[in-house]
Design a protein around this motif. Sequence first.
Motif, PDB file in Angstrom:
ATOM      1  N   UNK A   1      82.221   4.011 -10.537  1.00  0.00           N
ATOM      2  CA  UNK A   1      82.651   4.534 -11.833  1.00  0.00           C
ATOM      3  C   UNK A   1      83.107   5.964 -11.719  1.00  0.00           C
ATOM      4  N   UNK A   2      83.586   6.520 -12.817  1.00  0.00           N
ATOM      5  CA  UNK A   2      83.978   7.922 -12.836  1.00  0.00           C
ATOM      6  C   UNK A   2      82.764   8.812 -12.587  1.00  0.00           C
ATOM      7  N   UNK A   3      82.917   9.994 -12.022  1.00  0.00           N
ATOM      8  CA  UNK A   3      84.197  10.601 -11.660  1.00  0.00           C
ATOM      9  C   UNK A   3      84.674  10.274 -10.249  1.00  0.00           C
ATOM     10  N   UNK A   4      83.855   9.582  -9.459  1.00  0.00           N
ATOM     11  CA  UNK A   4      84.307   9.249  -8.103  1.00  0.00           C
ATOM     12  C   UNK A   4      85.520   8.342  -8.163  1.00  0.00           C
ATOM     13  N   UNK A   5      85.506   7.410  -9.107  1.00  0.00           N
ATOM     14  CA  UNK A   5      86.623   6.468  -9.241  1.00  0.00           C
ATOM     15  C   UNK A   5      87.084   6.485 -10.685  1.00  0.00           C
TER      16      UNK A   5
END
Lengths: 133, 159
Positions: free
Chosen positions: A58-62
């Motif tokens: 999930x965000x913020x990594x993806x």
Amino acid sequence: MRLTHTTIWVLDQDEALDFYTSKLGFEVNADATIDDFRWLTVSPPDQPDHELILLEPGPPMMDEPTAAQVRALIAKGVLGPGAFETDDCARSYAELSARGVPFISEPAQRSYGIEATLRDNSGNWFSMTQRSG
Amino acid sequence: MPDPIPSYIHLLRAKDLIDRRYAQPLDVAAMAREAHASSAHFARSFKRAFGETPHQYLLRRRIERAQELLRSTQLGVTDVSLEVGFRSLGTFSRTFREITGESPSAYARRWRAAGAPPIPGCFAQMYTRPLGRAVLEKPAGGGLRNVTSTATDQEAPCD
């Protein structure tokens, strides 16, 4: 150099934590949060110095579309993060099966030992091998 | 996905450049050079690959680094703003509040009272970059909402 941490992508950290502790018998190594980020690691009881990081995509990594792709890969069973070693594959298989761990293959003789393959409750698969020799 | 893989690798180099040099003045031209792309093409490709513009990525990285300093050091807000690459305290405070919904000093008070959490710095850096309030609130049904743009959307110079 030694590998000390491995990331396991999971669909839900709470459910993964339950599986890795109550089903696989692993121990919690760290459980801390910064705002919405939860740093959650578990270790096999025989190997407290190697931490498996249970992470949700999930965000913020993806960004969200990427996270959805990763969730699909996990749920489709594409990801196999690694292999466990056991002293007695048949015994481990019996114990883990009794606790409800799903297996893809039962213990079978291979050129390198006796191997069974299991799946966690997100979709990740692992080898569980008793090495020969 | 229409993008061939090699372009992702070049874009990733630009993203890594931002992560390395966030505290220095960084313009889109320098980022585009790192990605072997034209400036015009670069920002669009970056957003398509990572879901936010290079400028948004840089601002959110600076705010994340600021949060880390506010959690784990005793630096004042002004020093923190300079340390992460803002030339103006006003811009820093406004950007911080827009992205996190909280003022830098309130954030510092909250975490310094609680104590910095025992989370490895590299993972904190990778996974705590704030995206704006909308995505930080998980809906009741579980999962994360779509990334919603915040007031940091403008393509202003990165000061």
